[in-house]
Design a protein around this motif. Sequence first.
Motif, mmCIF file in Angstrom:
data_model
loop_
_atom_site.group_PDB
_atom_site.id
_atom_site.type_symbol
_atom_site.label_atom_id
_atom_site.label_comp_id
_atom_site.label_asym_id
_atom_site.label_seq_id
_atom_site.Cartn_x
_atom_site.Cartn_y
_atom_site.Cartn_z
ATOM 1 N N GLY A 1 -49.829 -17.111 -37.846
ATOM 2 C CA GLY A 1 -48.663 -16.239 -37.930
ATOM 3 C C GLY A 1 -47.536 -16.757 -38.803
ATOM 4 N N ARG A 2 -47.722 -17.879 -39.462
ATOM 5 C CA ARG A 2 -46.670 -18.460 -40.302
ATOM 6 C C ARG A 2 -47.201 -18.616 -41.722
ATOM 7 N NH1 ARG A 2 -44.420 -23.708 -37.249
ATOM 8 N NH2 ARG A 2 -42.611 -23.310 -38.570
ATOM 9 N N TRP A 3 -46.319 -18.372 -42.702
ATOM 10 C CA TRP A 3 -46.716 -18.476 -44.096
ATOM 11 C C TRP A 3 -46.432 -19.878 -44.611
ATOM 12 C CZ3 TRP A 3 -49.510 -15.009 -46.792
ATOM 13 C CH2 TRP A 3 -49.631 -13.728 -46.236
ATOM 14 N N LEU A 4 -47.486 -20.527 -45.124
ATOM 15 C CA LEU A 4 -47.379 -21.871 -45.668
ATOM 16 C C LEU A 4 -47.387 -21.820 -47.192
ATOM 17 C CD1 LEU A 4 -49.957 -23.718 -43.377
ATOM 18 C CD2 LEU A 4 -47.478 -23.557 -43.069
ATOM 19 N N ILE A 5 -46.570 -22.679 -47.797
ATOM 20 C CA ILE A 5 -46.471 -22.777 -49.245
ATOM 21 C C ILE A 5 -47.447 -23.838 -49.747
ATOM 22 C CG2 ILE A 5 -44.981 -23.512 -51.143
ATOM 23 C CD1 ILE A 5 -44.053 -20.911 -50.180
ATOM 24 N N LEU A 6 -48.276 -23.453 -50.735
ATOM 25 C CA LEU A 6 -49.142 -24.406 -51.430
ATOM 26 C C LEU A 6 -48.562 -24.583 -52.825
ATOM 27 C CD1 LEU A 6 -50.906 -23.347 -49.040
ATOM 28 C CD2 LEU A 6 -52.891 -23.714 -50.506
ATOM 29 N N ASP A 7 -47.877 -25.684 -53.019
ATOM 30 C CA ASP A 7 -47.038 -25.895 -54.191
ATOM 31 C C ASP A 7 -47.648 -26.959 -55.096
ATOM 32 O OD1 ASP A 7 -44.863 -26.187 -55.941
ATOM 33 O OD2 ASP A 7 -43.393 -26.009 -54.329
ATOM 34 N N ASN A 8 -47.673 -26.705 -56.395
ATOM 35 C CA ASN A 8 -48.180 -27.732 -57.293
ATOM 36 C C ASN A 8 -47.230 -28.908 -57.424
ATOM 37 O OD1 ASN A 8 -46.484 -25.870 -58.949
ATOM 38 N ND2 ASN A 8 -47.028 -27.269 -60.618
ATOM 39 N N ARG A 9 -46.029 -28.785 -56.864
ATOM 40 C CA ARG A 9 -45.061 -29.878 -56.913
ATOM 41 C C ARG A 9 -45.184 -30.825 -55.729
ATOM 42 N NH1 ARG A 9 -39.728 -26.135 -58.260
ATOM 43 N NH2 ARG A 9 -40.221 -25.695 -60.453
#
Length: 228
Positions: free
Chosen positions: A181-189
């Motif tokens: 239920g939570r949105w996770l960020i997959l960041d190239n940084r």
Amino acid sequence: MARLEGPAMLRFIGVLMMAFAWMGASPLHADDRALLVPAVTHHPGLAAKWQDAQRRMAQDAARLAACRAEPWMCSETELRFETIVEAARTREGRARIGEINRAVNLAIRPVSDEQLFDAVDYWARPLETVAAGTGDCEDYAILKLMALQDIGIAPHDLQLMIVRDRSGRGTHAVATVRLDGRWLILDNRSFVMADLAETHYRVLAQLDRGGRRLAAITESGQASRDVM
């Protein structure tokens, strides 16, 4: 091509279904509504770019389907993609997603579109990014979205987001995945997956499977040349 039977046929059908899924639309879930960007302007140029990206992801998924059905047909690029997703298949939950984030971040070197393509902005197809071993932020994100679906993440749990970095680092693109239920960020940084609500990013655009949550505008009313 030789006739496909047994496990080879099942693998081919499974990955081909993934390719078709990339061309479909996803429903708007009730728990997404709180995440939507309020009162923003539709950006037709971004819509077209995203539709083209989805079409090319489907084409790459079909290439992978053929590779897995007939391994002797696999190109070096397709085998590199297999290396990216291989470790993730042995994991579960958050660790599985984190492995994709880590593998893509390690496999791709950050290079601007100006350097790579002599263009202000170019959204590379996932296997094109793998072949080059380089890309900018949206190239990382698009490759991650394809890899995540390849390991079994449902399309309606994936988004490409265009964000504004409040710390002053400009406009940026990231892959996002919904987990519990939570949105996770997959960041190239970063190798750390952060909850979207806990980052310093302000969402400018949310691009889902069908483009149904597409909205984009900057403070000036124009899409930023950093990403668009």
